[in-house]
Design an enzyme around this catalytic site. Structure first.
Site, PDB file in Angstrom:
ATOM      1  CE  LYS A 255      -3.988  -1.822   2.589  1.00 50.78           C
ATOM      2  NZ  LYS A 255      -5.018  -1.590   1.570  1.00 50.78           N
TER       3      LYS A 255
ATOM      4  NE  ARG B  28     -10.940  -9.536  -2.660  1.00 54.64           N
ATOM      5  CZ  ARG B  28     -11.217  -8.595  -3.559  1.00 54.64           C
ATOM      6  NH1 ARG B  28     -11.446  -8.921  -4.833  1.00 54.64           N
ATOM      7  NH2 ARG B  28     -11.277  -7.336  -3.203  1.00 54.64           N
TER       8      ARG B  28
HETATM    9  N1  BES Z   1      -8.317  -3.791   4.128  1.00 50.86           N
HETATM   10  C1  BES Z   1      -8.459  -3.307   2.801  1.00 50.86           C
HETATM   11  C2  BES Z   1      -9.757  -2.509   2.591  1.00 50.86           C
HETATM   12  C3  BES Z   1      -9.883  -1.245   3.399  1.00 50.86           C
HETATM   13  C4  BES Z   1      -9.518  -0.029   2.852  1.00 50.86           C
HETATM   14  C5  BES Z   1     -10.424  -1.262   4.653  1.00 50.86           C
HETATM   15  C6  BES Z   1      -9.655   1.130   3.583  1.00 50.86           C
HETATM   16  C7  BES Z   1     -10.581  -0.098   5.394  1.00 50.86           C
HETATM   17  C8  BES Z   1     -10.191   1.097   4.857  1.00 50.86           C
HETATM   18  C9  BES Z   1      -8.456  -4.468   1.826  1.00 50.86           C
HETATM   19  O1  BES Z   1      -7.689  -5.560   2.198  1.00 50.86           O
HETATM   20  C10 BES Z   1      -7.875  -3.954   0.542  1.00 50.86           C
HETATM   21  O2  BES Z   1      -6.725  -3.629   0.537  1.00 50.86           O
HETATM   22  N2  BES Z   1      -8.705  -3.903  -0.502  1.00 50.86           N
HETATM   23  C11 BES Z   1      -8.291  -3.433  -1.764  1.00 50.86           C
HETATM   24  C12 BES Z   1      -8.794  -4.402  -2.810  1.00 50.86           C
HETATM   25  C13 BES Z   1      -8.230  -4.144  -4.191  1.00 50.86           C
HETATM   26  C14 BES Z   1      -6.754  -4.492  -4.208  1.00 50.86           C
HETATM   27  C15 BES Z   1      -8.993  -4.990  -5.168  1.00 50.86           C
HETATM   28  C16 BES Z   1      -8.895  -2.052  -1.966  1.00 50.86           C
HETATM   29  O3  BES Z   1     -10.032  -1.833  -1.548  1.00 50.86           O
HETATM   30  O4  BES Z   1      -8.212  -1.186  -2.499  1.00 50.86           O
HETATM   31 MN    MN Z   2      -5.662  -5.351   1.588  1.00 44.09          MN
END
Ligand code: BES
Ligand code: MN
Ligand code: ZN
Length: 489
Positions: free
Chosen positions: A265, A339
């Site tokens: 990230k 997921r």
């Molecule tokens: N934990 C994150 C989602 C999230 C984002 C929760 C902000 C709380 C606040 C999740 O694991 C994630 O990183 N999701 C990605 C998915 C994408 C790579 C398809 C996202 O939402 O960007």
């Molecule tokens: Mn994630």
């Protein structure tokens, strides 16, 4: 652990009001009529209360609002707090009034002259919930919490009605503490230990370690944690309060920290990913509440505890892993890890428990926040019956939830060239595609709902019943769902 204020319910004693220290609370409805407690305060203060009630300031107050009148003449108290609330308030107004009192209390003792007001127990719940603070890591001693005493005409009856709500407050506090806790403290080991400690409450708690998970074939779950020094675990909590029936199942995403893994990230805001175990936190809080109020229901709560880190041993984009179900997954993006955690835990839950219904909770996607902001969690379901029941329970508790679609067109996004599926689709409709992925691990005959709580689990601004930070969203709704639909008598 942060514990809710202990709240006492006593008989009305008008003679004790003049000498009460701290803050004395009176309730006055729209009509401006004073009840016995308020009349006593009015007499003691030489009619200061009546003057306030006749003022424009009182007129402007909404139901549930509170106004402190400082250093009242004729009383030992530092303030009389006037709450605008009718004799038969709605549940929401009663809780709001309690929350206002928590904000005004500021470490002082509260003597609440509730008399014959209806829903005094809901006032006490609002007070307890909004009184939460997370001060575990503050070295300066916190202000001592003041005492809270309600004077009511039927103290035993109100105390009886308040008991299950105190269990709710404790469950919500448990969830908030877990969700607020930083990831160097709440490791997978620490999380599991906090859940194991709930055996004292009569919950059965079982911890499945990595060797067992490997034997069960939970490769997609294990692939998320393999870059971390913290061991991946599944914790199974069972509350057997309902005889021999098959249980209802709750499943939670418990990513104690989500760096994104090799699909790292951006640094800005990454510290927020300490709340990525929020789904598991809600499951834990509901199980705690059910145990504390000795619910007459069979409920299992399963959480996948794991840390998503980059390392020489971490999963790479492009890796293919096999799920417990047997389907293979091409991991395109290691940041779509939630997921992968849920796929195996959902499958295991169905194979082992044959649940009558199943709800999973997860801080799953940023996309759900784009769609719904912080007001509503996203709900995805294969069952109109279950999703209607969830929506009803959430509405009754003032917790926002909004149903989102599922469909074959979204599911098609998950097609992989080399495996049975990939773990991400396109950016558009990301929250729905994530839900489609989960649904591939749900048996069609199991009523199921997925709650994406990425936007509601933790917020930057205070809400009606919580300060900024973890909200505990969902504990109240799911506790009510179980009480209303899966509990005997
Ligand atoms: N934990 C994150 C989602 C999230 C984002 C929760 C902000 C709380 C606040 C999740 O694991 C994630 O990183 N999701 C990605 C998915 C994408 C790579 C398809 C996202 O939402 O960007
Ligand atoms: Mn994630
Ligand atoms: Zn995540």
């Amino acid at each position: 652990m942060t514990t809710p204020a202990e709240i006492k319910f006593k008989d009305v004693d008008l003679e004790a009001i003049a000498s009460a220290a701290g803050k004395v609370v009176v309730f006055v409805g729209e009509d401006g009529k004073l009840d016995a407690g308020a009349r006593k305060v009015n007499t003691l203060t030489r009619k200061a209360l009546a003057r306030f009630v006749e003022s424009a300031a009182f007129e402007k107050m909404a139901a549930g609002d509170a106004a402190p009148l400082g250093y009242p003449v004729g009383m030992a108290a530092v303030a009389v707090v006037v709450v605008k609330l009718g004799r038969k308030p709605s549940c929401a107004d009663a809780r709001k009034a309690g929350a206002q009192l928590a904000k005004i209390q500021n470490g002082d003792d509260l003597l609440i002259l509730a008399g014959t007001i209806a829903r005094a127990e809901e006032i006490s719940l609002g007070l307890a919930l909004r009184g939460y603070t997370f001060e575990t890591h503050k070295t300066a001693p916190a202000k001592t919490a003041g005492t809270v005493t309600f004077m009511v005409s039927k103290p035993e009856a109100v105390a009886k009605a308040a008991a299950p709500l105190a269990a709710v407050a404790e469950g919500v506090f448990f969830t908030r503490d877990l969700t607020n806790e930083p990831a160097n403290v709440l490791t997978t080991d620490d999380f599991a230990a906090r859940l194991a400690a709930m055996q004292e409450l009569g919950l059965e708690v079982e911890i499945l370690e990595e060797d067992v998970l490997a034997k069960l074939g939970m490769r997609t779950l294990l692939s998320v944690g393999q870059g971390s020094d913290s061991p991946t675990k599944v914790v199974v909590m069972s509350w057997n309060g309902g005889g021999k029936e098959a249980p209802f199942a709750l499943v939670g995403k418990g990513v104690v920290f989500d760096t994104g893994g090799i699909s790292l990230k951006q640094p800005g805001g990454m510290e927020e990913m300490t709340m990525d175990m929020g789904g598991a936190g809600v499951v834990a809080g509901v199980m705690r509440t059910l145990a504390l109020r000795k619910a007459k229901a069979n409920v299992v709560g399963l959480v996948g505890l794991v840390e998503n880190m980059p390392s020489g041993n971490a999963t790479r984009p492009g890796d293919v892993v096999k799920s417990m179900k047997g389907d293979t997954i091409e991991i395109i993006n290691t940041d779509a890890e939630g997921r992968l955690v849920l796929a195996d835990v959902l499958w295991y839950t169905q194979e082992r428990f044959k649940p009558v219904g199943m709800i999973n909770l997860a801080t799953l996607t940023g996309a759900i926040m784009v769609a719904l902001g912080h007001e509503n969690a996203g709900m995805f379901s294969n069952s109109d019956g279950l999703s209607t029941s969830i929506a009803k329970a959430a509405a009754a508790e003032g917790e926002g939830v909004w149903r989102m679609p599922l469909g074959a067109g979204y599911d098609a996004e998950l097609k992989s060239r080399i495996a049975d599926m990939k773990n991400v689709g396109g950016r558009m409709g990301g929250a729905v595609i994530a839900a489609q992925f989960l649904q591939r691990f749900v048996k069609p005959d199991v009523p199921w709902a997925h709650l994406d709580i990425a936007g509601t689990a933790s917020v930057k601004k205070e809400t009606a019943l919580a300060p900024a930070g973890a909200t505990g969203w969902g504990v109240m709704a799911l506790n009510r769902l179980i009480a209303d639909n899966y509990e005997k008598g």
